[in-house]
Structure formats: C-alpha cells, structure tokens
Design a protein around this motif. Structure first.
Motif, mmCIF file in Angstrom:
data_model
loop_
_atom_site.group_PDB
_atom_site.id
_atom_site.type_symbol
_atom_site.label_atom_id
_atom_site.label_comp_id
_atom_site.label_asym_id
_atom_site.label_seq_id
_atom_site.Cartn_x
_atom_site.Cartn_y
_atom_site.Cartn_z
ATOM 1 N N TYR A 1 0.814 -1.214 0.000
ATOM 2 C CA TYR A 1 0.000 0.000 0.000
ATOM 3 C C TYR A 1 0.848 1.264 0.000
ATOM 4 O O TYR A 1 0.427 2.314 0.478
ATOM 5 C CB TYR A 1 -0.969 -0.013 1.182
ATOM 6 N N THR A 2 2.051 1.158 -0.509
ATOM 7 C CA THR A 2 2.906 2.319 -0.723
ATOM 8 C C THR A 2 2.979 2.561 -2.221
ATOM 9 O O THR A 2 3.565 1.767 -2.958
ATOM 10 C CB THR A 2 4.322 2.079 -0.159
ATOM 11 N N GLU A 3 2.349 3.650 -2.671
ATOM 12 C CA GLU A 3 2.253 3.899 -4.112
ATOM 13 C C GLU A 3 3.373 4.797 -4.619
ATOM 14 O O GLU A 3 4.050 4.479 -5.587
ATOM 15 C CB GLU A 3 0.886 4.511 -4.440
ATOM 16 N N ASP A 4 3.572 5.951 -3.995
ATOM 17 C CA ASP A 4 4.578 6.913 -4.449
ATOM 18 C C ASP A 4 5.715 6.950 -3.435
ATOM 19 O O ASP A 4 5.650 7.670 -2.434
ATOM 20 C CB ASP A 4 3.955 8.302 -4.616
ATOM 21 N N LEU A 5 6.742 6.160 -3.679
ATOM 22 C CA LEU A 5 7.859 6.061 -2.740
ATOM 23 C C LEU A 5 8.931 7.084 -3.081
ATOM 24 O O LEU A 5 9.418 7.135 -4.210
ATOM 25 C CB LEU A 5 8.452 4.654 -2.787
ATOM 26 N N SER A 6 9.282 7.896 -2.090
ATOM 27 C CA SER A 6 10.399 8.843 -2.217
ATOM 28 C C SER A 6 11.561 8.282 -1.417
ATOM 29 O O SER A 6 11.490 8.203 -0.173
ATOM 30 C CB SER A 6 9.999 10.230 -1.698
ATOM 31 N N VAL A 7 12.605 7.891 -2.093
ATOM 32 C CA VAL A 7 13.717 7.201 -1.447
ATOM 33 C C VAL A 7 14.506 8.133 -0.530
ATOM 34 O O VAL A 7 14.921 7.732 0.566
ATOM 35 C CB VAL A 7 14.651 6.581 -2.506
ATOM 36 N N ALA A 8 14.714 9.391 -0.942
ATOM 37 C CA ALA A 8 15.550 10.313 -0.157
ATOM 38 C C ALA A 8 15.028 10.508 1.263
ATOM 39 O O ALA A 8 15.791 10.348 2.235
ATOM 40 C CB ALA A 8 15.678 11.647 -0.883
ATOM 41 N N PRO A 9 13.735 10.856 1.477
ATOM 42 C CA PRO A 9 13.249 10.988 2.856
ATOM 43 C C PRO A 9 13.351 9.686 3.651
ATOM 44 O O PRO A 9 13.623 9.713 4.857
ATOM 45 C CB PRO A 9 11.787 11.414 2.683
ATOM 46 N N LEU A 10 13.137 8.555 2.950
ATOM 47 C CA LEU A 10 13.216 7.264 3.650
ATOM 48 C C LEU A 10 14.633 6.999 4.138
ATOM 49 O O LEU A 10 14.848 6.518 5.262
ATOM 50 C CB LEU A 10 12.758 6.156 2.706
ATOM 51 N N LEU A 11 15.632 7.335 3.311
ATOM 52 C CA LEU A 11 17.025 7.164 3.736
ATOM 53 C C LEU A 11 17.378 8.146 4.844
ATOM 54 O O LEU A 11 18.095 7.801 5.794
ATOM 55 C CB LEU A 11 17.957 7.347 2.541
ATOM 56 N N LEU A 12 16.871 9.375 4.740
ATOM 57 C CA LEU A 12 17.130 10.371 5.791
ATOM 58 C C LEU A 12 16.515 9.950 7.127
ATOM 59 O O LEU A 12 17.036 10.287 8.187
ATOM 60 C CB LEU A 12 16.581 11.736 5.372
ATOM 61 N N ALA A 13 15.419 9.211 7.070
ATOM 62 C CA ALA A 13 14.775 8.751 8.304
ATOM 63 C C ALA A 13 15.688 7.836 9.108
ATOM 64 O O ALA A 13 15.527 7.695 10.332
ATOM 65 C CB ALA A 13 13.475 8.030 7.971
ATOM 66 N N LEU A 14 16.667 7.210 8.432
ATOM 67 C CA LEU A 14 17.590 6.329 9.143
ATOM 68 C C LEU A 14 18.472 7.094 10.128
ATOM 69 O O LEU A 14 18.958 6.513 11.101
ATOM 70 C CB LEU A 14 18.470 5.582 8.136
ATOM 71 N N VAL A 15 18.668 8.400 9.893
ATOM 72 C CA VAL A 15 19.535 9.193 10.776
ATOM 73 C C VAL A 15 18.906 9.372 12.159
ATOM 74 O O VAL A 15 19.492 8.963 13.173
ATOM 75 C CB VAL A 15 19.867 10.549 10.131
ATOM 76 N N PRO A 16 17.684 9.972 12.264
ATOM 77 C CA PRO A 16 17.088 10.068 13.608
ATOM 78 C C PRO A 16 16.769 8.709 14.206
ATOM 79 O O PRO A 16 16.829 8.540 15.432
ATOM 80 C CB PRO A 16 15.816 10.892 13.380
ATOM 81 N N LEU A 17 16.452 7.718 13.358
ATOM 82 C CA LEU A 17 16.185 6.373 13.868
ATOM 83 C C LEU A 17 17.431 5.790 14.514
ATOM 84 O O LEU A 17 17.360 5.203 15.610
ATOM 85 C CB LEU A 17 15.711 5.483 12.721
ATOM 86 N N ALA A 18 18.588 5.958 13.869
ATOM 87 C CA ALA A 18 19.841 5.440 14.425
ATOM 88 C C ALA A 18 20.216 6.166 15.712
ATOM 89 O O ALA A 18 20.680 5.539 16.676
ATOM 90 C CB ALA A 18 20.961 5.574 13.393
ATOM 91 N N LEU A 19 20.013 7.481 15.749
ATOM 92 C CA LEU A 19 20.319 8.239 16.965
ATOM 93 C C LEU A 19 19.401 7.824 18.106
ATOM 94 O O LEU A 19 19.840 7.690 19.253
ATOM 95 C CB LEU A 19 20.179 9.742 16.691
ATOM 96 N N PHE A 20 18.134 7.608 17.787
ATOM 97 C CA PHE A 20 17.187 7.117 18.792
ATOM 98 C C PHE A 20 17.648 5.770 19.330
ATOM 99 O O PHE A 20 17.673 5.537 20.547
ATOM 100 C CB PHE A 20 15.796 7.001 18.170
ATOM 101 N N GLY A 21 18.027 4.869 18.416
ATOM 102 C CA GLY A 21 18.497 3.558 18.840
ATOM 103 C C GLY A 21 19.752 3.626 19.678
ATOM 104 O O GLY A 21 19.905 2.885 20.657
ATOM 105 N N LEU A 22 20.667 4.527 19.328
ATOM 106 C CA LEU A 22 21.899 4.675 20.092
ATOM 107 C C LEU A 22 21.608 5.137 21.517
ATOM 108 O O LEU A 22 22.179 4.612 22.486
ATOM 109 C CB LEU A 22 22.819 5.683 19.393
#
Length: 435
Positions: free
Chosen positions: A188-209
């Motif tokens: 159910y993901t029709e219009d995928l924007s890769v750049a924001p998805l990759l950028l989301a890894l930054v706050p996610l990684a900091l949260f995990g750390l």
C-alpha cells in the motif's frame, strides 16, 4: 522417548503475571474503543452528521512540512504510530525475553497468525475476482485482529479463559498487527520517495543509540522519534511503520556492560508500561471515533452495502476465514511437529479463540482507507463489512466461549489454589509436561 510439546501449555509464572497485567489494560482500552465507535456510528447517522464530517475533515498542522492533515488522518497516521510502537515493543519482548524465545513455543502463534491472514485474504479474493473496479485492492482488510476489541468481548462475557490461551490470543494479535504493517509497507505504498526514507535512518539510528545507552529523557527521544515519523510520512510509506522501527531499536534486557539480564529489564518494559495506557486509552479509541462513522443511509443504503461483494468478502473473511485459518494452522502444527493439545483443553477452545481472531477493527479500518480512499462508495461499503463481520465473529465467539465457561472457571480455580508463601501458585512450580 521425548515428551511431545503441549499446545497452549501453561507458561512460566512471571510471564503469566505480566500478560495478565497487559490484558487488564487492553480490556479497559477495548471498552473505550467500543464506546468511541458507537458514538461515531450514532453521530454519523444522526441529523448532525455534517458536523461529524466537518470535525473529521478539519485540517491542522504545518503546511510547509506537508503536515496540514485532517484530524482523521492525524488519528490514522499519528496516533496509530503509538499503537504500533507498543505492539513492536510487545513482540520484541516476547521473542527476546518471554516464553516465545523458545522456537517450539513461538511456532504456534506465528503459524496461526500467518494462516489467520492468508485464508481470509483468499476468501476475499475469491468473492471479488470478477470485479474490475479496484475492489481487489482490499484483499488485506479481513486479515487483521483487533486485540483491544477481542478482549473487550472477553470482559463482557466474563469468561475465565485459561492464561495460556489468553497469552496466545495476545501474541497472535501482536504478530498479526506486525504482519499487517509489513503488508501496508509493501503493498500500500504507491509513491515512494527514497531520499526521505534514507534520511529517516539518521534520527532512527540516533534514537536507537540513545536507548541502547538507557537514555530515558523524552526531551532527547521525542524529537528523534518525531523526526523519524515525519520523514517516513514524507517518503510515502505509511507513517505507522515508523512506530515499529523505533520499537525494534529498544533493548529488552540490559547489556553486559550494564550488568546483564540479571540487573533488571531493559527500556522496552519501561516504555511499554508508560505508553500502553496512552495507546489503549487514547490512540486507538480516537482513531476508532474518526474511522467508524459510517453513514449507512437507512435500510436501503445498509442493504446495498451488506450485499456488495467487497463487504461480503470482508465479513466472510473475518468470520469463516479467520476461524478456518487459525484452527487449521493450529491443527497442522500439532499434526507435523508432534505437538499435542494440552490435556486440560479441547478443540472447541481453539475454535472459540479462532472466532475471537475474527474481530477485526482498528487495522482493518486503516487498510480500508489505504485501499479505497476515504469517502468513496467502496470505502463506505467496506466499513460496513468490517462492522458486520466483527459483530458476527464477536457473537459467535461469545456463544462458544460461554458454552466452555464452566470448564474455564474450573481451570482458573485450579491455578489459584495451593498458593505458597512465595505467592506463586503451585501449578507453576510443578515440572511441566514438556520436560
């Protein structure tokens, strides 16, 4: 000779006690969910229906960030992210530190969840094959189980469902929800924007750390969680996926540097304890309020909805599909793994539990909106199908479980007697049938 595994066998006492506490909170949340859904249904079919729609469609939020969303969308994308964060914590804890860390115990709820998703989807597809108007996009709608709603039904019928079955129901629903999120992210993901998805890894990684270092400060964690959510939302992937990803970074047990598992639980239990009341008491009921308002248009409109193949497919999937999928998966596990049903239980117990699995609401409504778009005729018919199927599953489960209530009460009383000074029922201190 190896003793066969007991399906729905009694788990450990600490896990049973923890599950009981979780279920109490979810039962209260289920009652609130039912109340919110009832209010929405009455309001949406009253002379003041336009005010309900106006409230649901009121847009709030910062436009420059593309977050000027309707209140109904905020409930589906924002509040349900909290729900899936808690579900992710629960699932990780079960498989890392709970009774399901043993593969032989984990196999049953996982297999039942898969069967309970595949068979309803198959029923839906078979009943909608001849349509060419996009109806098949809703194939995943009858696949979800609403644990809060199911537990509210249990509270109403006052059953003494054995702890092992209650644990299984909770785990089944959590696995079911997480599989639903995977389905949402992939299908159910029709219009995928890769750049924001990759950028989301930054706050996610900091949260995990930070959480791995046992940082609990919301002043640090909340902005990172919000940043992850915003970027996932911007990418086109449904924003609730962010809740699951964040949950999977949270440690369940303490690391060796922090004293190891014997030093106490990790942050997952702390976050779950803090956020479950918010999830069950606010997030899910508010979502139900904004999503359950179906304008049926009188008896003629209701008749048109319930006879539509989309509504029929959903209702049949929730009632027959879930019952067959969960029961058959359980039988297959017992047939091909040498596992046996616990001697205190019978297959009617499994059937009652499988019928409870057909109570779909929260995630089903979410997938309906993603599949058909809010406001469309098919969307309204699908919601009628969800409500009809959920009600039918709840009634049938109530009949079966009431017939078994005397047996449940006897099992419950057995577990409460012979309690030593340590407060642990003796039945949990005897050698198990599994060795």
């Amino acid at each position: 000779m190896t003793t066969p595994t007991r399906l729905f066998g009694r788990g450990s006492w600490p896990e049973t006690r923890r599950i009981a506490e979780v279920l109490r909170k979810e039962t209260v949340g289920g009652a609130l969910l039912l109340g919110a859904a009832a209010i929405a249904l009455v309001w949406a079919n009253s002379p003041w229906a336009e005010s309900y729609e106006a409230l649901r469609d009121t847009r709030v939020g910062p436009a420059p960030l593309h977050l000027d969303l309707a209140l109904g969308t905020w409930a589906a994308d924002g509040l349900l992210a909290i729900f899936f964060f808690v579900a992710g914590l629960e699932l990780k804890r079960e498989f890392v530190a709970g009774d399901l860390r043993e593969p032989r115990r984990a196999a049953l709820p996982v297999a039942a969840a898969i069967g309970g998703m595949a068979v309803p989807a198959l029923f839906f597809v078979l009943l909608n094959l001849g349509r060419d108007d996009g109806a098949l996009r809703g194939w995943a709608i009858p696949s979800a189980t609403d644990i809060a709603f199911a537990l509210a039904v249990l509270a109403v019928i006052s059953t003494h469902l054995p702890s092992a079955l209650r644990t299984f129901l909770l785990t089944l629903a959590v696995v079911d929800d997480l599989l639903a999120i995977v389905v949402i992210a992939i299908f159910y993901t029709e219009d995928l924007s890769v750049a924001p998805l990759l950028l989301a890894l930054v706050p996610l990684a900091l949260f995990g750390l930070l959480v791995q270092k046992r940082v609990r400060s919301w002043l640090l964690l909340l902005p990172l969680a919000a940043g992850t959510w915003v970027l996932v939302h911007e990418s086109g992937v449904h924003a609730t996926v962010a809740g699951v990803l964040l949950a999977f970074t949270v440690p369940v047990v303490r690391s060796a540097a922090a004293g190891g598992p014997d030093a106490g639980p990790g942050l997952a239990e702390h976050f779950e304890h803090r956020l479950r009341p918010l999830s069950a008491g606010v997030a899910v009921p508010v979502f139900a309020f904004f999503s359950a308002g179906v304008a049926v248009g009188g008896l003629s409109g209701l008749g048109a909805s319930v006879t539509d193949s989309v509504a029929v497919g959903i209702a049949v999937g929730l009632v027959a599909g879930k019952a067959i999928g969960i029961s058959a998966s359980t039988w297959l596990v017992s047939r091909f793994t040498r596992a046996q049903l616990d001697e205190a239980l019978g297959w009617p117990d499994v059937l009652g539990l499988a019928l409870l699995g057909g109570i779909g609401f929260t995630v089903s409504l979410l997938i309906t909106e993603l599949a058909y778009g809010a406001g469309s005729e098919t969307y309204e018919h699908a919601k009628v199908g969800i409500l009809t199927g959920t009600l039918a599953a709840a009634l049938l489960a109530s009949v079966v479980l009431r017939l078994r209530n005397r047996r449940y009460r006897r099992l419950y009383e057995e577990e409460q007697v012979d309690r030593d000074a340590d407060g642990v029922p003796d039945v949990y201190q005897r050698p198990s049938a599994e060795g």
